[in-house]
Design an enzyme around this catalytic site. Sequence first.
Site: not given
Length: 363
Positions: A30, A179, A182, A184, A239
């Site tokens: 990102t 993805h 992580n 998400y 996260n």
Amino acid sequence: MSTTTKINPFEAVAINGLSLQNRLVMAPMTRSRALGHLPNEVMAAYYGQRASAGLIITEGVSPSPNGLGYARIPGIFNEAQIAGWKKVTDAVHEKGGKIFVQLMHTGRVSHPANMPEDAVVLGPSAIPVEGEIWTDALGMQPYAVPRSMSAEEIAQTVAEHAQAAKNALAAGFDGAEIHGANGYLAEQFTNPHVNTREDKYGGSVHNRLRFLLEVVDAVTKAIGADHVGVRVSPYSTFNSMPAYAETAETYKALTHEINRRKLLYIHLIESSARNSDEGRELLSYIREKFVGIMIVNGAYARDTVENVLDAGRADLVSLGVPFISNPDLVQRLRDNLPLNAPQPETFYSPEEKGYTDYPFYDN
């Protein structure tokens, strides 16, 4: 798997139909330069500068307005975004590079201030991330409580991934990475502490993998399995993802399902799994069982890149921060040249500083 063959990471390679300049992959990172969620000329310059990588995987790109969780991250769900990404892919292809889009729906890792007015923060269950997230409009804010996705919203999100993959090919990408790492949306479904659903998307390992596999199936139907990879991060707690007992079982099952679907690659973030015997055993299992291309990621440097390839533990190695600060990283590693130091304070700023102004090596 093991090998005694010495592998040169800097030589061209053709593997499973994918022809690359070398075995070094620019990891998805990102960078928050997509003002208005639109890819732009500065982003085209950034990726074009790094086209000597064997493969570039873009920063996370949202397939939907609902997936735009961070400030200034790009999407690929409208014509303007497709046109913007075409500039990026052209810049990479003109220098002989290959580039995949990473499809990233942030799910609950979000705040309404970072999203269009009609977008909704979604998750498998109404369980928020702990802590705060940056918004340009309001500064640091607590993460929003996501809306538990209805069956219709799940189906819509799966379809959005398929359309985003088609959009990616229209924009000139060579393929798409889903993805699943992580913390998400896809990984939110796999974690039983974040996904407390009681329908067919919750409960058992099989049910919790269902959303990710439906996305995989939709994307592969849209663009072909030979153009699709998936990124995973077993044992990661990034996260606000709590550890859970069925982690090894989950990723062994996922490896089996991805094999059945004949995906091009798995992109495996190893860092957290290395910290336990169970994690290391899982990494070995995935490498042994997966029949496609194995890309590994985990703070590798030149000597460890060579070691992991020589040991047969991977086919390609992805590097993150070194590619941020060294547009000519392949040359620098190949010729043992000193590296530019990264500037973490500019990783997510909206300016060109710390983005396209890192120098190439001065011969």
